[in-house]
Write an enzyme that holds these catalytic residues in place. Structure first.
Site, mmCIF file in Angstrom:
data_model
loop_
_atom_site.group_PDB
_atom_site.id
_atom_site.type_symbol
_atom_site.label_atom_id
_atom_site.label_comp_id
_atom_site.label_asym_id
_atom_site.label_seq_id
_atom_site.Cartn_x
_atom_site.Cartn_y
_atom_site.Cartn_z
ATOM 1 N N LYS A 79 0.857 -1.097 -0.009
ATOM 2 C CA LYS A 79 0.079 -0.047 0.028
ATOM 3 C C LYS A 79 0.814 1.338 0.191
ATOM 4 C CE LYS A 79 -1.701 1.610 4.181
ATOM 5 N NZ LYS A 79 -1.368 2.785 4.164
ATOM 6 N N ASN A 80 1.940 1.293 0.967
ATOM 7 C CA ASN A 80 2.562 2.394 0.871
ATOM 8 C C ASN A 80 3.338 2.722 0.042
ATOM 9 O OD1 ASN A 80 1.194 3.087 3.391
ATOM 10 N ND2 ASN A 80 3.167 2.453 4.732
ATOM 11 N N CYS A 178 -4.508 13.674 13.761
ATOM 12 C CA CYS A 178 -4.930 12.704 13.349
ATOM 13 C C CYS A 178 -4.779 11.478 14.466
ATOM 14 C CB CYS A 178 -4.326 11.899 12.206
ATOM 15 S SG CYS A 178 -3.045 10.658 12.211
ATOM 16 N N ARG A 183 0.302 15.146 12.666
ATOM 17 C CA ARG A 183 1.249 14.915 11.624
ATOM 18 C C ARG A 183 1.340 16.099 10.721
ATOM 19 N NH1 ARG A 183 1.287 9.279 9.251
ATOM 20 N NH2 ARG A 183 -0.648 8.372 9.988
ATOM 21 N N ASP A 368 5.281 0.916 11.873
ATOM 22 C CA ASP A 368 3.893 0.093 11.225
ATOM 23 C C ASP A 368 3.997 -1.154 11.855
ATOM 24 O OD1 ASP A 368 3.119 2.367 10.026
ATOM 25 O OD2 ASP A 368 3.590 1.807 8.158
ATOM 26 N N ARG A 460 -8.397 -0.577 5.305
ATOM 27 C CA ARG A 460 -7.366 0.405 4.508
ATOM 28 C C ARG A 460 -5.881 -0.369 4.102
ATOM 29 N NH1 ARG A 460 -5.966 4.766 8.135
ATOM 30 N NH2 ARG A 460 -4.895 5.336 6.107
#
Ligand code: UD1
Length: 481
Positions: A79-80, A178, A183, A368, A460
């Protein structure tokens, strides 16, 4: 348009776009984005997800814990990596084809953003049963990243560099706080300034302008930022002259972006090190690029094998991008070996040892995977100090883990985890993506039933998670009210 040239999601349920079923939210996205133009184009959760409970994010995941996982899990595209790569599609009027794009809610949000800016995004079947996206942006018809999309997904700011480079202007709403801390985007703006842009604030929107185009410059980041490095790289690719990015992020996703930009005609060297040099070119052209494997997904499943006392083969991932994670797992007593086309993870020792971890920019231990590792340590035979250095407020999984019987004390940026023999199933809820998956791991190891609420966080970032886990023996199902 997020047109399905062929119904790619049919190959899928498998091909990954679980959110696309049963309604076709792709259509919903288009409709919503093509509504009245303006800064706050109304793109709602419902429009992105359709109308059923599944799509409004009310789904829950039910897990009966205690079964060791055994089997093979194919690792999806990252995803990233995919998000900045999609933004890179805005840099050229030719088609950028991205292969192995995961079917995730964040990819849909980025699709909506690209479409809002004037790109056409078509989903097509890719090689090996994966999904590919064809992104074509003949001209940019908008230069503003609307608030609703930026609020939904912070990575939306990655469109700024390409939009600014191509049109000489880009606007974005000031991001609010967030769930995992404040951020800011100051480093992104600093990079644009170093490339000759002027930054101003108007009506809650940040505006970057570079009449006559960006010019090469020296960008010195005071701290490492993945997103700011990506934005700098994309903007510099079309700036006039040479740029140097100092204290650049070294994450594999940066290297992947540089590889794709080079395939599009960019001149870049030094990616993967702290100093990247970019010689701007007049235009970039189309290319085909395969998204790198998701090292965070791989690390998560490695921990799933470890916490259940099982054995998994993770295919499509190399050891190097998760070397720091493998080191920590090995210290704890988990065996991780390289096999053909992947990694084999085995926990033969039952309860593993306690190991301290501190999150750091790549090549350090990734933030993460912090929540997942903490869950593993929660059932270790010992104690572990887990220190989060990247984001403030990233311990929101702790109270939920404690409700399942974990013994964790947080003091500022560190959490002291004292391992317990067994977690107990409970209804839990998480407020961000990685915290959610850490509760799934806890549920897999716990005695009895765990219900994880707010599954939309998982959607997500984890493609077909319940399918991948069930295939390896887990008792896990999605409940749609
Ligand atoms: C990316 C990842 C995210 C990961 C994070 C750190 C994507 C889409 N997301 O997020 O999953 O957790 O890297 O590995 O790739 N900061 C500033 N000013 C800025 C930008 C960042 O102060 O302008 C700070 C942040 O608040 C944070 C730190 O820098 O404390 C690192 O953030 P950054 O690397 O930018 O994270 P993202 O790119 O947003």
């Amino acid at each position: 348009m997020f047109n399905e040239k062929t119904p790619a999601d049919q190959t899928a349920g498998t091909d990954g776009d679980s959110l696309a079923r049963p309604a076709a939210p792709a259509t919903a996205i288009t409709a919503a984005v093509k509504g009245p133009e303006g800064k706050e184009t109304p793109i709602t959760e419902t429009s992105l997800r359709g109308t059923s409970a599944r799509e409004t994010g009310m789904d829950r995941i039910r897990i009966i814990g205690g079964t060791p996982l055994h089997g093979v899990i194919p690792i999806s595209g990252a995803k990233n990596a995919a998000l900045p790569l999609m933004a890179a599609g805005l840099l050229t009027d030719e088609t950028l084809v991205l292969e192995r794009v995961p079917g995730l809610a964040d990819i849909k949000t980025m699709t909506a953003m690209l479409e809002h800016l004037g790109a056409g995004v078509v989903s097509v079947p890719g090689p090996n049963g994966d999904r590919a996206l064809e992104i074509t942006t003949p001209t940019l018809t908008e230069t503003t990243a609307p608030y609703d999309l930026v609020r939904k997904m912070r990575a939306s700011v990655l469109v700024l560099g390409p939009v600014l480079a191509r049109t000489g202007v880009a606007e974005v709403s000031l991001p609010g706080g967030c769930a995992i801390g404040n951020r800011p985007v100051d480093l992104h703006l600093k990079a644009f300034e170093a490339l000759g842009a002027t930054i101003s604030l108007e009506g809650g929107y940040i505006r970057a302008t570079a009449e006559g185009g960006l010019t090469g410059g020296r960008i010195v980041f005071p701290m490492v930022s993945v997103g700011a490095t990506e934005n700098a790289l994309m903007a510099a690719a079309l700036a006039k002259g040479e740029s140097t990015i100092v204290n650049a992020a070294r994450e594999p996703e940066i290297v992947d972006l540089a590889r794709c930009l080079k395939a599009m005609g960019a001149e870049i060297s030094g990616e993967g090190t702290g100093t990247i040099t970019v010689t701007g070119v007049e235009r970039l052209h189309g290319a085909t690029h395969r998204v790198t494997a998701d090292r965070i997904e791989a690390g998560t499943y490695a921990m799933a094998a470890s916490i259940t006392g099982g054995e998994l083969t993770l295919t499509g991932i190399e050891a190097e991008p998760i070397a720091a994670v493998i080191t920590k797992l090995s210290e704890a007593g988990v065996e991780v070996t390289e096999v053909e086309d992947g990694l084999h993870v085995r926990n033969r020792n039952g309860r593993i040892g306690g190991v301290d971890v501190m999150t750091e920019p790549f090549p350090g231990f990734p933030t993460d995977l912090q929540a997942q590792f903490m869950t593993l340590m929660a059932v270790s035979k010992g104690a572990a100090m887990i220190t989060e250095t990247i984001f403030e407020n990233r311990f929101m999984h702790v109270p939920e883990l404690c409700r399942m019987g974990a013994n964790i004390t947080v003091h500022h940026a560190s959490a002291l985890v004292r391992g317990v023999e067994r977690l107990k199933g409970a209804p839990v809820m998480a407020t961000d993506l990685r915290a959610s998956v850490s509760l799934v791991l806890a549920g897999l190891a716990a005695e009895g039933e765990t219900i994880v609420n707010r599954v939309y966080h998982l959607d997500r970032g984890y493609e077909r998670i319940e399918e991948k886990l069930s295939a390896c023996g887990a008792t896990v199902e999605r409940l749609t009210d």
